[in-house]
Design a protein around this motif. Structure first.
Motif, PDB file in Angstrom:
ATOM      1  N   ASP A 123       0.833  -1.207   0.000  1.00 20.70           N
ATOM      2  CA  ASP A 123       0.000   0.000   0.000  1.00 20.70           C
ATOM      3  C   ASP A 123       0.867   1.257   0.000  1.00 20.70           C
ATOM      4  O   ASP A 123       0.597   2.221  -0.721  1.00 20.70           O
ATOM      5  CB  ASP A 123      -0.934   0.006   1.215  1.00 20.70           C
ATOM      6  N   ARG A 124       1.927   1.257   0.815  1.00 18.13           N
ATOM      7  CA  ARG A 124       2.835   2.412   0.851  1.00 18.13           C
ATOM      8  C   ARG A 124       3.531   2.595  -0.493  1.00 18.13           C
ATOM      9  O   ARG A 124       3.698   3.710  -0.973  1.00 18.13           O
ATOM     10  CB  ARG A 124       3.855   2.243   1.986  1.00 18.13           C
ATOM     11  N   LEU A 125       3.950   1.495  -1.097  1.00 12.61           N
ATOM     12  CA  LEU A 125       4.593   1.581  -2.419  1.00 12.61           C
ATOM     13  C   LEU A 125       3.615   2.102  -3.469  1.00 12.61           C
ATOM     14  O   LEU A 125       3.983   2.901  -4.340  1.00 12.61           O
ATOM     15  CB  LEU A 125       5.139   0.214  -2.843  1.00 12.61           C
ATOM     16  N   ARG A 174       4.091   5.485  -5.542  1.00 11.00           N
ATOM     17  CA  ARG A 174       4.076   5.473  -7.011  1.00 11.00           C
ATOM     18  C   ARG A 174       3.071   6.484  -7.557  1.00 11.00           C
ATOM     19  O   ARG A 174       3.347   7.182  -8.527  1.00 11.00           O
ATOM     20  CB  ARG A 174       3.751   4.071  -7.502  1.00 11.00           C
ATOM     21  N   GLN A 175       1.903   6.577  -6.927  1.00  7.50           N
ATOM     22  CA  GLN A 175       0.895   7.537  -7.369  1.00  7.50           C
ATOM     23  C   GLN A 175       1.399   8.976  -7.233  1.00  7.50           C
ATOM     24  O   GLN A 175       1.187   9.808  -8.113  1.00  7.50           O
ATOM     25  CB  GLN A 175      -0.416   7.347  -6.581  1.00  7.50           C
ATOM     26  N   ARG A 176       2.084   9.263  -6.121  1.00  4.93           N
ATOM     27  CA  ARG A 176       2.650  10.605  -5.941  1.00  4.93           C
ATOM     28  C   ARG A 176       3.716  10.891  -7.000  1.00  4.93           C
ATOM     29  O   ARG A 176       3.794  11.981  -7.546  1.00  4.93           O
ATOM     30  CB  ARG A 176       3.238  10.744  -4.533  1.00  4.93           C
ATOM     31  N   ALA A 177       4.565   9.904  -7.267  1.00  2.00           N
ATOM     32  CA  ALA A 177       5.621  10.085  -8.273  1.00  2.00           C
ATOM     33  C   ALA A 177       5.028  10.302  -9.660  1.00  2.00           C
ATOM     34  O   ALA A 177       5.491  11.163 -10.418  1.00  2.00           O
ATOM     35  CB  ALA A 177       6.552   8.872  -8.282  1.00  2.00           C
ATOM     36  N   LEU A 178       3.988   9.547  -9.983  1.00  2.00           N
ATOM     37  CA  LEU A 178       3.346   9.726 -11.289  1.00  2.00           C
ATOM     38  C   LEU A 178       2.685  11.095 -11.397  1.00  2.00           C
ATOM     39  O   LEU A 178       2.744  11.742 -12.444  1.00  2.00           O
ATOM     40  CB  LEU A 178       2.319   8.615 -11.539  1.00  2.00           C
ATOM     41  N   ALA A 179       2.051  11.544 -10.314  1.00  2.00           N
ATOM     42  CA  ALA A 179       1.420  12.875 -10.334  1.00  2.00           C
ATOM     43  C   ALA A 179       2.477  13.955 -10.509  1.00  2.00           C
ATOM     44  O   ALA A 179       2.287  14.910 -11.272  1.00  2.00           O
ATOM     45  CB  ALA A 179       0.634  13.088  -9.045  1.00  2.00           C
TER      46      ALA A 179
END
Length: 133
Positions: free
Chosen positions: A36-38, A42-47
């Motif tokens: 879940d943390r990963l 990943r979502q933050r990095a993609l944003a």
């Protein structure tokens, strides 16, 4: 800046697919909290990546809009040459027109006929009738 060749692009794509496959296999062994943390990271990095790509993509937009690419000076040089040609043409035309007016004025001043004769309405009629054979 060198563009990657098709071989390099294919290699990088294959390499990325292999890494993704290995990471997917390794993620099955992780605890659910870690996955879940990963996922959130990943979502933050993609944003962040989408935001930065949006900002950077406008940097070279002028070249693409006007089709200038690396040879942007060629259309500018053509436009400058056209402007110089038009300015020179206008200058030469104005000089020629001034010379013609000077010639007419000199002929009028050198003639024995008084100026008032040229202002008479009948003089234009006489000129038109005498000019025709």
């Amino acid at each position: 800046m060198n563009q990657p060749t098709m071989d390099q692009q294919a290699f990088e794509q294959q390499f990325g697919l292999k890494i993704r496959h290995k990471l997917n296999l390794a993620s099955t062994a992780l605890e659910p909290a870690a996955t879940d943390r990963l996922f959130e990271a990943r979502q933050r990095a993609l944003a962040h990546h989408v935001d930065s790509v949006g900002e950077l993509s406008l940097a070279g937009m002028g070249r693409h809009l006007f089709g200038m690419g690396e040879d942007y000076w060629r259309p500018l040089a053509a436009a400058a040459a056209l402007a110089a040609f038009l300015v020179c043409g206008d200058y030469v035309t104005s000089i020629q027109r001034a010379a013609e007016l000077e010639e007419v004025d000199s002929a009028l001043l050198a003639d024995d006929l008084p100026i008032n004769a040229y202002l008479d309405r009948g003089f234009d009629t006489w000129l038109n009738s005498s000019a025709q054979p």
